[in-house]
Design a protein around this motif. Structure first.
Motif, PDB file in Angstrom:
ATOM      1  N   ALA A  32      65.580  28.647  21.307  1.00  0.00           N
ATOM      2  CA  ALA A  32      65.740  30.088  21.568  1.00  0.00           C
ATOM      3  C   ALA A  32      67.050  30.317  22.325  1.00  0.00           C
ATOM      4  N   VAL A  33      67.900  31.161  21.769  1.00  0.00           N
ATOM      5  CA  VAL A  33      69.217  31.373  22.377  1.00  0.00           C
ATOM      6  C   VAL A  33      69.092  32.467  23.440  1.00  0.00           C
ATOM      7  N   ILE A  34      69.287  32.068  24.697  1.00  0.00           N
ATOM      8  CA  ILE A  34      69.079  33.011  25.813  1.00  0.00           C
ATOM      9  C   ILE A  34      70.325  33.103  26.695  1.00  0.00           C
ATOM     10  N   LYS A  35      71.484  32.825  26.073  1.00  0.00           N
ATOM     11  CA  LYS A  35      72.744  32.934  26.827  1.00  0.00           C
ATOM     12  C   LYS A  35      73.016  34.398  27.185  1.00  0.00           C
ATOM     13  N   ALA A  36      74.059  34.593  28.001  1.00  0.00           N
ATOM     14  CA  ALA A  36      74.468  35.946  28.406  1.00  0.00           C
ATOM     15  C   ALA A  36      73.262  36.749  28.907  1.00  0.00           C
ATOM     16  N   ALA A  38      70.179  36.290  28.439  1.00  0.00           N
ATOM     17  CA  ALA A  38      69.269  36.567  27.316  1.00  0.00           C
ATOM     18  C   ALA A  38      69.651  37.891  26.649  1.00  0.00           C
ATOM     19  N   TYR A  39      70.919  37.955  26.252  1.00  0.00           N
ATOM     20  CA  TYR A  39      71.459  39.140  25.579  1.00  0.00           C
ATOM     21  C   TYR A  39      71.130  40.410  26.387  1.00  0.00           C
ATOM     22  N   GLY A  40      71.236  40.260  27.706  1.00  0.00           N
ATOM     23  CA  GLY A  40      71.028  41.422  28.581  1.00  0.00           C
ATOM     24  C   GLY A  40      69.585  41.666  28.971  1.00  0.00           C
ATOM     25  N   MET A 122      76.361  16.756  18.205  1.00  0.00           N
ATOM     26  CA  MET A 122      77.747  16.746  17.722  1.00  0.00           C
ATOM     27  C   MET A 122      77.951  17.991  16.867  1.00  0.00           C
ATOM     28  N   LYS A 123      78.944  18.785  17.228  1.00  0.00           N
ATOM     29  CA  LYS A 123      79.172  20.020  16.479  1.00  0.00           C
ATOM     30  C   LYS A 123      80.318  19.820  15.484  1.00  0.00           C
ATOM     31  N   ILE A 124      80.059  20.199  14.247  1.00  0.00           N
ATOM     32  CA  ILE A 124      81.049  20.019  13.186  1.00  0.00           C
ATOM     33  C   ILE A 124      81.567  21.386  12.743  1.00  0.00           C
ATOM     34  N   ASN A 129      85.766  27.667  12.378  1.00  0.00           N
ATOM     35  CA  ASN A 129      87.046  27.461  13.078  1.00  0.00           C
ATOM     36  C   ASN A 129      87.045  28.016  14.494  1.00  0.00           C
ATOM     37  N   ARG A 130      85.950  27.740  15.189  1.00  0.00           N
ATOM     38  CA  ARG A 130      85.844  28.171  16.574  1.00  0.00           C
ATOM     39  C   ARG A 130      85.657  26.920  17.432  1.00  0.00           C
ATOM     40  N   LEU A 131      84.475  26.300  17.367  1.00  0.00           N
ATOM     41  CA  LEU A 131      84.241  25.032  18.048  1.00  0.00           C
ATOM     42  C   LEU A 131      83.759  24.020  17.017  1.00  0.00           C
ATOM     43  N   THR A 159      76.147  22.664  13.071  1.00  0.00           N
ATOM     44  CA  THR A 159      77.306  23.471  12.724  1.00  0.00           C
ATOM     45  C   THR A 159      76.903  24.925  12.930  1.00  0.00           C
ATOM     46  N   HIS A 160      77.864  25.828  12.810  1.00  0.00           N
ATOM     47  CA  HIS A 160      77.553  27.247  13.020  1.00  0.00           C
ATOM     48  C   HIS A 160      78.080  28.042  11.832  1.00  0.00           C
ATOM     49  N   LEU A 161      77.252  28.964  11.353  1.00  0.00           N
ATOM     50  CA  LEU A 161      77.618  29.733  10.159  1.00  0.00           C
ATOM     51  C   LEU A 161      78.440  30.967  10.538  1.00  0.00           C
ATOM     52  N   THR A 193      71.249  27.002  11.458  1.00  0.00           N
ATOM     53  CA  THR A 193      71.105  28.455  11.342  1.00  0.00           C
ATOM     54  C   THR A 193      70.908  29.217  12.647  1.00  0.00           C
ATOM     55  N   ASN A 194      71.578  30.349  12.717  1.00  0.00           N
ATOM     56  CA  ASN A 194      71.312  31.423  13.683  1.00  0.00           C
ATOM     57  C   ASN A 194      70.271  32.355  13.048  1.00  0.00           C
ATOM     58  N   SER A 195      70.096  33.556  13.597  1.00  0.00           N
ATOM     59  CA  SER A 195      69.054  34.463  13.071  1.00  0.00           C
ATOM     60  C   SER A 195      69.276  34.792  11.599  1.00  0.00           C
ATOM     61  N   ALA A 196      70.487  35.237  11.263  1.00  0.00           N
ATOM     62  CA  ALA A 196      70.745  35.634   9.870  1.00  0.00           C
ATOM     63  C   ALA A 196      70.538  34.450   8.943  1.00  0.00           C
ATOM     64  N   VAL A 209      66.143  25.487  14.322  1.00  0.00           N
ATOM     65  CA  VAL A 209      66.825  26.773  14.097  1.00  0.00           C
ATOM     66  C   VAL A 209      67.231  27.327  15.464  1.00  0.00           C
ATOM     67  N   ARG A 210      68.252  28.207  15.459  1.00  0.00           N
ATOM     68  CA  ARG A 210      68.797  28.695  16.738  1.00  0.00           C
ATOM     69  C   ARG A 210      68.855  30.227  16.741  1.00  0.00           C
ATOM     70  N   PRO A 211      67.683  30.879  16.774  1.00  0.00           N
ATOM     71  CA  PRO A 211      67.704  32.338  16.737  1.00  0.00           C
ATOM     72  C   PRO A 211      68.090  32.957  18.075  1.00  0.00           C
ATOM     73  N   GLY A 212      68.863  34.010  18.009  1.00  0.00           N
ATOM     74  CA  GLY A 212      69.169  34.807  19.190  1.00  0.00           C
ATOM     75  C   GLY A 212      68.724  36.229  18.927  1.00  0.00           C
ATOM     76  N   ILE A 213      69.562  36.971  18.238  1.00  0.00           N
ATOM     77  CA  ILE A 213      69.364  38.422  18.122  1.00  0.00           C
ATOM     78  C   ILE A 213      67.980  38.794  17.587  1.00  0.00           C
ATOM     79  N   MET A 214      67.435  37.997  16.667  1.00  0.00           N
ATOM     80  CA  MET A 214      66.136  38.402  16.086  1.00  0.00           C
ATOM     81  C   MET A 214      65.000  38.285  17.113  1.00  0.00           C
ATOM     82  N   SER A 342      74.853  45.470  17.711  1.00  0.00           N
ATOM     83  CA  SER A 342      73.735  45.527  18.663  1.00  0.00           C
ATOM     84  C   SER A 342      73.903  44.504  19.790  1.00  0.00           C
ATOM     85  N   TYR A 343      74.454  43.329  19.483  1.00  0.00           N
ATOM     86  CA  TYR A 343      74.643  42.274  20.489  1.00  0.00           C
ATOM     87  C   TYR A 343      75.445  42.822  21.674  1.00  0.00           C
ATOM     88  N   ASP A 344      76.515  43.548  21.328  1.00  0.00           N
ATOM     89  CA  ASP A 344      77.442  44.077  22.332  1.00  0.00           C
ATOM     90  C   ASP A 344      76.712  45.088  23.221  1.00  0.00           C
TER      91      ASP A 344
HETATM   92  C1  LIG Z   1      76.127  28.306  18.301  1.00  0.00           C
HETATM   93  C2  LIG Z   1      75.209  29.493  18.225  1.00  0.00           C
HETATM   94  N1  LIG Z   1      74.010  29.352  17.638  1.00  0.00           N
HETATM   95  C3  LIG Z   1      73.150  30.384  17.539  1.00  0.00           C
HETATM   96  C4  LIG Z   1      73.476  31.639  18.022  1.00  0.00           C
HETATM   97  C5  LIG Z   1      72.500  32.786  17.869  1.00  0.00           C
HETATM   98  O1  LIG Z   1      73.021  33.738  16.987  1.00  0.00           O
HETATM   99  P1  LIG Z   1      72.194  35.054  16.609  1.00  0.00           P
HETATM  100  O2  LIG Z   1      72.095  35.835  17.855  1.00  0.00           O
HETATM  101  O3  LIG Z   1      73.056  35.728  15.590  1.00  0.00           O
HETATM  102  O4  LIG Z   1      70.881  34.603  16.095  1.00  0.00           O
HETATM  103  C6  LIG Z   1      74.714  31.823  18.621  1.00  0.00           C
HETATM  104  C7  LIG Z   1      75.094  33.161  19.108  1.00  0.00           C
HETATM  105  O5  LIG Z   1      76.187  33.595  19.185  1.00  0.00           O
HETATM  106  C8  LIG Z   1      75.617  30.724  18.725  1.00  0.00           C
HETATM  107  O6  LIG Z   1      76.810  30.848  19.292  1.00  0.00           O
END
Ligand SMILES: Cc1ncc(COP(=O)(O)O)c(C=O)c1O
Length: 361
Positions: A32-36, A38-40, A122-124, A129-131, A159-161, A193-196, A209-214, A342-344
């Motif tokens: 569960a992505v709870i950075k920033a 937890a998106y506020g 390990m991130k590929i 083209n970010r990290l 990896t990140h899409l 995968t992120n949410s999308a 899986v790495r959902p944030g926004i959803m 919406s993230y912003d």
């Molecule tokens: C590496 C990584 N994985 C997953 C996420 C979650 O993305 P989302 O909020 O679009 O599900 C983020 C968010 O920016 C991210 O940087």
């Protein structure tokens, strides 16, 4: 009446959304992505509510330290990893899982001498083209990480899409194909995968899986409503009406006189502004919800207030609640009218706004 903007955080909606993630990616573990913050939404409260997640992900070491200080004990992945030897020491001491995306981090790891190895992702870089390590370097990096005593084996791969929200683009399929080619000889767990990605590209779900926004009930797609996926909004951002004015045809409202009444109008002043995180660039006509009726922003957004045209609404009084986004008013509608996402908006809710946590069932 209290002049108070508030962000109501519905923890039952959060748990419901996690259940949707689990149902959709039923073979995967959930990070569960709870950075920033937890998106506020409040990182600590969200982490506590999402106890059923298999891990949490934050962007920075400092965020992970905050979680450990708050006694969050499970796996925490630091998505940008460590930048210095002292950050690496903290990661090891607090048993944080780290993402490694560049040579400097490998060098820091080579120089360390740990009692117990670190869990490493390990991130590929497959196209964002970010990290991430470039495809040309992946074989050599894999080889070196496999030999590194400070790394728990087998290490994991991610990896990140870049374009997962665009179902018409080839980019996602290309990224996944490249990832598969690059990791075909490794055995570590994978995450793409992120949410999308997890909603639209099921073949990319993998071990994690790495959902944030959803999780927060936001919609990762521009052409679909969040409810189409069964998601519920977690944050309802609201305030109340401070004053109501009758404005005659030709009179203006707010700074710069930017809106001029074309007829006699009823204008409500609402106690919310960019000082609370309401978007300064919300365009005139941005919707708000008052007593289940839509009203529309007029004039410029001020630091502490906005003006809305309630001429067409019924039975509206000073003190009435005004929903800026959330229950009954999709955050995406406000984001679109403010030329943002919406993230912003979620991340932008400021510290002066108390978060009020509710759990309805
Ligand atoms: C590496 C990584 N994985 C997953 C996420 C979650 O993305 P989302 O909020 O679009 O599900 C983020 C968010 O920016 C991210 O940087």
């Amino acid at each position: 009446m209290i002049n108070q903007a508030v962000a109501e955080i519905d923890l039952s909606a959060l748990k419901h959304n996690l259940a949707i993630v689990k149902k959709t990616a039923y073979q995967s573990k959930v990070m569960a992505v709870i950075k920033a913050n937890a998106y506020g939404h409040g990182m600590y409260q969200v982490a506590q509510a999402l106890i059923d997640a298999d891990a949490f992900a934050v962007a920075r070491v400092a965020e992970a330290v905050e979680l450990r200080d708050a006694n969050i004990k499970g796996p925490i992945v630091v998505l940008a990893g460590f930048n210095t030897a002292s950050e690496l020491t903290i990661c090891n001491a607090l048993e944080l899982d780290v993402v490694i995306h560049c040579e400097q981090q490998i060098e820091l790891l080579n120089r360390a001498n740990f009692d117990k190895p670190l869990t490493v992702w390990m991130k590929i870089n497959t196209g964002m083209n970010r990290l991430g390590f470039d495809p040309a370097d992946v074989t050599s990096v894999i080889h070196r990480l496999e030999l590194n005593q400070n790394i728990r084996q087998p290490f994991k791969l991610m990896t990140h899409l870049a374009c997962a929200d665009d179902m018409c683009s080839d980019a996602t399929a290309n990224q996944v194909t490249l990832f598969d080619e690059l990791v075909s000889n490794t055995i570590g767990e994978q995450s793409i995968t992120n949410s999308a990605g997890l909603l639209a590209w099921s073949y990319a779900q993998r071990h994690w899986v790495r959902p944030g926004i959803m999780l927060y009930g936001g919609n990762p797609f521009s052409n679909k409503a969040a409810e189409d996926n069964g998601l519920k909004p977690v944050m309802t951002f609201k305030s109340n009406i401070l004053a109501i004015h009758r404005v005659k045809k030709g009179q203006s409202v707010g700074y710069g006189g930017a809106w001029i009444a074309s007829k006699t109008s009823l204008i409500a002043t609402v106690g919310i502004g960019y000082g609370d995180g309401y978007p300064r660039h919300a365009s005139m006509g941005t919707p708000v919800l008052i007593n289940k009726q839509h009203a529309y922003l007029v004039g410029r957004v001020s630091m502490d207030s906005i003006s809305v045209d309630i001429t067409e609404c019924e039975n509206i009084c000073i003190g009435d609640d005004v929903i800026l986004w959330g229950n009954g008013l999709p955050i995406e509608d406000v984001a679109k009218a403010s030329d943002t996402i919406s993230y912003d908006l979620m991340c932008g809710v400021t510290e002066r706004v108390p978060r009020r946590y509710i759990e309805v069932n």
